[in-house]
Design an enzyme around this catalytic site. Structure first.
Site, PDB file in Angstrom:
ATOM      1  N   LEU A   1       8.112   4.810  -6.586  1.00 19.96           N
ATOM      2  CA  LEU A   1       6.979   5.644  -7.005  1.00 19.96           C
ATOM      3  C   LEU A   1       5.853   5.672  -5.976  1.00 19.96           C
ATOM      4  CD1 LEU A   1       6.746   4.577 -10.777  1.00 19.96           C
ATOM      5  CD2 LEU A   1       8.108   6.392  -9.746  1.00 19.96           C
ATOM      6  N   GLY A   2       6.048   5.008  -4.854  1.00 22.54           N
ATOM      7  CA  GLY A   2       4.990   4.908  -3.850  1.00 22.54           C
ATOM      8  C   GLY A   2       4.928   6.130  -2.947  1.00 22.54           C
TER       9      GLY A   2
ATOM     10  N   ASP B   1      10.908   0.754  -9.832  1.00 17.22           N
ATOM     11  CA  ASP B   1       9.566   0.393  -9.373  1.00 17.22           C
ATOM     12  C   ASP B   1       9.028  -0.572 -10.429  1.00 17.22           C
ATOM     13  OD1 ASP B   1       7.337   1.952  -7.314  1.00 17.22           O
ATOM     14  OD2 ASP B   1       6.506   0.682  -8.893  1.00 17.22           O
TER      15      ASP B   1
ATOM     16  N   ARG C   1       6.225  -0.333 -11.837  1.00 17.10           N
ATOM     17  CA  ARG C   1       5.395   0.407 -12.801  1.00 17.10           C
ATOM     18  C   ARG C   1       6.207   0.920 -13.982  1.00 17.10           C
ATOM     19  NH1 ARG C   1       2.941   4.951  -9.367  1.00 17.10           N
ATOM     20  NH2 ARG C   1       2.907   5.898 -11.441  1.00 17.10           N
TER      21      ARG C   1
ATOM     22  N   ASP D   1      10.931  -5.337 -11.431  1.00 14.93           N
ATOM     23  CA  ASP D   1      10.277  -6.025 -10.322  1.00 14.93           C
ATOM     24  C   ASP D   1      11.359  -6.365  -9.294  1.00 14.93           C
ATOM     25  OD1 ASP D   1       9.099  -8.169  -8.680  1.00 14.93           O
ATOM     26  OD2 ASP D   1       7.475  -8.107 -10.154  1.00 14.93           O
TER      27      ASP D   1
ATOM     28  N   TYR E   1       0.215  -9.216   6.111  1.00 20.84           N
ATOM     29  CA  TYR E   1       1.172  -8.098   6.051  1.00 20.84           C
ATOM     30  C   TYR E   1       2.121  -8.160   7.253  1.00 20.84           C
ATOM     31  CZ  TYR E   1       2.669  -3.123   5.949  1.00 20.84           C
ATOM     32  OH  TYR E   1       3.385  -1.940   5.903  1.00 20.84           O
TER      33      TYR E   1
HETATM   34  P1  NAD Z   1       3.161   2.201  -1.552  1.00 19.55           P
HETATM   35  O1  NAD Z   1       2.160   1.117  -1.714  1.00 19.55           O
HETATM   36  O2  NAD Z   1       2.712   3.607  -1.645  1.00 19.55           O
HETATM   37  O3  NAD Z   1       4.354   2.005  -2.596  1.00 19.55           O
HETATM   38  C1  NAD Z   1       4.939   0.767  -2.857  1.00 19.55           C
HETATM   39  C2  NAD Z   1       5.555   0.826  -4.232  1.00 19.55           C
HETATM   40  O4  NAD Z   1       6.092  -0.478  -4.512  1.00 19.55           O
HETATM   41  C3  NAD Z   1       4.541   1.143  -5.352  1.00 19.55           C
HETATM   42  O5  NAD Z   1       4.997   2.224  -6.149  1.00 19.55           O
HETATM   43  C4  NAD Z   1       4.470  -0.149  -6.167  1.00 19.55           C
HETATM   44  O6  NAD Z   1       4.313   0.085  -7.558  1.00 19.55           O
HETATM   45  C5  NAD Z   1       5.828  -0.773  -5.863  1.00 19.55           C
HETATM   46  N1  NAD Z   1       5.841  -2.225  -6.032  1.00 19.55           N
HETATM   47  C6  NAD Z   1       4.854  -3.108  -5.719  1.00 19.55           C
HETATM   48  N2  NAD Z   1       5.241  -4.344  -6.049  1.00 19.55           N
HETATM   49  C7  NAD Z   1       6.490  -4.250  -6.569  1.00 19.55           C
HETATM   50  C8  NAD Z   1       7.407  -5.188  -7.084  1.00 19.55           C
HETATM   51  N3  NAD Z   1       7.112  -6.477  -7.142  1.00 19.55           N
HETATM   52  N4  NAD Z   1       8.611  -4.743  -7.508  1.00 19.55           N
HETATM   53  C9  NAD Z   1       8.913  -3.425  -7.471  1.00 19.55           C
HETATM   54  N5  NAD Z   1       8.065  -2.489  -7.005  1.00 19.55           N
HETATM   55  C10 NAD Z   1       6.869  -2.898  -6.558  1.00 19.55           C
HETATM   56  O7  NAD Z   1       3.900   1.933  -0.161  1.00 19.55           O
HETATM   57  P2  NAD Z   1       4.677   2.991   0.746  1.00 19.55           P
HETATM   58  O8  NAD Z   1       3.683   3.595   1.657  1.00 19.55           O
HETATM   59  O9  NAD Z   1       5.525   3.855  -0.063  1.00 19.55           O
HETATM   60  O10 NAD Z   1       5.529   1.982   1.628  1.00 19.55           O
HETATM   61  C11 NAD Z   1       6.911   1.798   1.442  1.00 19.55           C
HETATM   62  C12 NAD Z   1       7.411   0.859   2.521  1.00 19.55           C
HETATM   63  O11 NAD Z   1       7.157   1.432   3.807  1.00 19.55           O
HETATM   64  C13 NAD Z   1       6.726  -0.519   2.535  1.00 19.55           C
HETATM   65  O12 NAD Z   1       7.656  -1.502   2.918  1.00 19.55           O
HETATM   66  C14 NAD Z   1       5.689  -0.373   3.623  1.00 19.55           C
HETATM   67  O13 NAD Z   1       5.353  -1.611   4.197  1.00 19.55           O
HETATM   68  C15 NAD Z   1       6.419   0.508   4.592  1.00 19.55           C
HETATM   69  N6  NAD Z   1       5.515   1.228   5.494  1.00 19.55           N
HETATM   70  C16 NAD Z   1       4.668   2.173   4.979  1.00 19.55           C
HETATM   71  C17 NAD Z   1       3.782   2.815   5.833  1.00 19.55           C
HETATM   72  C18 NAD Z   1       2.821   3.852   5.341  1.00 19.55           C
HETATM   73  O14 NAD Z   1       1.968   4.311   6.123  1.00 19.55           O
HETATM   74  N7  NAD Z   1       2.908   4.293   4.077  1.00 19.55           N
HETATM   75  C19 NAD Z   1       3.788   2.495   7.196  1.00 19.55           C
HETATM   76  C20 NAD Z   1       4.645   1.503   7.667  1.00 19.55           C
HETATM   77  C21 NAD Z   1       5.514   0.886   6.804  1.00 19.55           C
HETATM   78  C1  AKB Z   2      -0.792   0.129   6.485  1.00 18.57           C
HETATM   79  O1  AKB Z   2      -1.795   0.629   7.042  1.00 18.57           O
HETATM   80  O2  AKB Z   2      -0.778  -0.979   5.938  1.00 18.57           O
HETATM   81  C2  AKB Z   2       0.490   0.925   6.533  1.00 18.57           C
HETATM   82  C3  AKB Z   2       1.290   0.526   7.722  1.00 18.57           C
HETATM   83  C4  AKB Z   2       1.009   1.140   9.027  1.00 18.57           C
HETATM   84  O3  AKB Z   2       2.149  -0.305   7.628  1.00 18.57           O
HETATM   85  N1  AKB Z   2       0.162   2.316   6.521  1.00 18.57           N
END
Ligand code: NAD
Ligand code: AKB
Length: 322
Positions: free
Chosen positions: A9-10, A33, A35, A52, A141
């Site tokens: 859902l992220g 997810d 949620r 979870d 992180y």
């Molecule tokens: P997000 O925070 O938008 O979504 C993460 C999702 O994980 C949320 O829906 C949350 O409810 C769920 N979540 C949290 N804890 C949980 C748990 N214990 N069990 C199950 N679900 C859980 O993050 P995103 O941007 O969609 O990121 C996804 C992945 O990509 C992550 O590993 C993140 O580190 C990586 N990433 C994202 C970005 C970015 O800019 N968005 C950049 C680099 C890496």
């Molecule tokens: C963050 O800023 O934490 C993320 C990433 C670059 O991993 N968007």
């Protein structure tokens, strides 16, 4: 191919789901997810379970029930939230990943795990950061992301598990808001530009970071999992990038479309320190050679698309209200 997503859902998951359903069919994509309040339109087409990612028994039961063969493990806490909740960050980002890898090992699933530019630190070369280089991150992180990269390598080497992944830069999108990262400003700025013609930025104007538009991020997630394994020398944690810019430069591109747009600054010291510890630009040669990575969007094309999509959406919302 039956596919399961954690963290579906992220920001990334909510858009990857659509692309996977288009490719493999609605019923082939199982969303999970933590949620229990998923957006109805997202879960209307296929199965959803509130689980979870640290709950191995529940995940195993779902993987078996749907005969899942590929897992996109997206559940994590992002950098700013992780700094505020370091214990949870370690537990979710590292123990959650380990749980998923164990489930995958039991049922012989391939696993996609995203790492991040956050896996680098202040003594990593900042410009054109190489694929293989110093990784001494100073954020919790980043520490969880390096641990995750190593854990995925270990499961491949030790158990032959098909683990793959990329190091994403900041992701920019217009469907689901970002979940509490340092690069979130680069998304918020477009929403604020369309709504208010101004934006107050929490990073300094000359802070360069790598970024990518969501369609390219989705393409990377699908292409790497479809790549010929014989060509993969790195497997996990491929550097990928599409563009590098700073807030001042992004504001300049927005002004091409909204000339009166203004950016001001109110620096958040926590997120500024995180950004200062990350690279300015990544070098993504290994991804290009090993699985044909090539982004489609630069800052100009992304800005045009973001402003068009958001302007239409907000106009439709206002029309609906009147
Ligand atoms: P997000 O925070 O938008 O979504 C993460 C999702 O994980 C949320 O829906 C949350 O409810 C769920 N979540 C949290 N804890 C949980 C748990 N214990 N069990 C199950 N679900 C859980 O993050 P995103 O941007 O969609 O990121 C996804 C992945 O990509 C992550 O590993 C993140 O580190 C990586 N990433 C994202 C970005 C970015 O800019 N968005 C950049 C680099 C890496
Ligand atoms: C963050 O800023 O934490 C993320 C990433 C670059 O991993 N968007």
């Amino acid at each position: 191919m039956q596919i399961l997503l954690t963290g579906a859902l992220g920001q990334l998951g909510s858009e990857l789901v659509g692309a996977l359903r288009e490719r493999y069919g609605d019923r082939a994509v199982v969303l999970t997810d933590v949620r229990s309040d998923p957006e109805p339109e997202l879960v209307a087409a296929g199965p959803y379970h509130a689980v979870d990612c640290r709950d191995g028994e529940a995940l195993l039961e779902i993987v078996r029930r749907y005969r899942v063969k590929r897992i996109y493990h997206l559940a994590a806490l992002l950098s700013a939230v992780a700094e505020a909740r370091p214990d949870d960050a370690w537990d979710i980002n590292v123990n959650g990943l380990r749980t998923v890898l164990e489930v995958a090992r039991t049922e012989n699933c391939s696993v996609f795990t995203p790492s991040s530019i956050g896996a680098f630190g202040p003594n990593t070369p900042k410009d054109y950061t190489p694929q293989d280089t110093i990784q001494r991150p100073t954020t919790v992180y980043g520490i969880t992301k390096v641990s995750g990269e190593l854990l995925c390598d270990y499961y491949y080497r030790r158990y032959g598990l098909d683990t793959r992944g990329v190091r994403y830069p900041g992701l920019i999108s217009n469907v689901t808001p970002p979940g509490g990262g340092t690069t979130d400003y680069a998304v918020d700025i477009y929403y604020s530009a369309v709504r208010h013609k101004r934006y107050r930025c929490f990073l300094k104007g000359d802070t360069y970071l790598d970024m990518m538009y969501m369609p390219d991020a989705i393409k990377a997630a699908i292409d790497i999992m479809e790549a010929d394994p014989a060509r993969l020398r790195h497997r996990n944690a491929f550097n990928v990038t599409a563009m590098s810019f700073c807030p001042e430069e992004q504001a300049g591109y927005i002004r091409k479309h909204i000339p009166e747009f203004e950016i001001t600054y109110d620096i958040d010291p926590v997120r500024q320190a995180i950004a200062n510890s990350w690279p300015n630009t990544l070098e993504d040669y290994a991804a290009r050679v090993e699985w044909g990575w090539e982004p489609q969007y630069d800052l100009d094309a992304m800005t045009r698309d973001m402003l068009t999509v958001l302007s239409k959406r907000f106009a439709a919302e206002e029309g609906g209200q009147s």
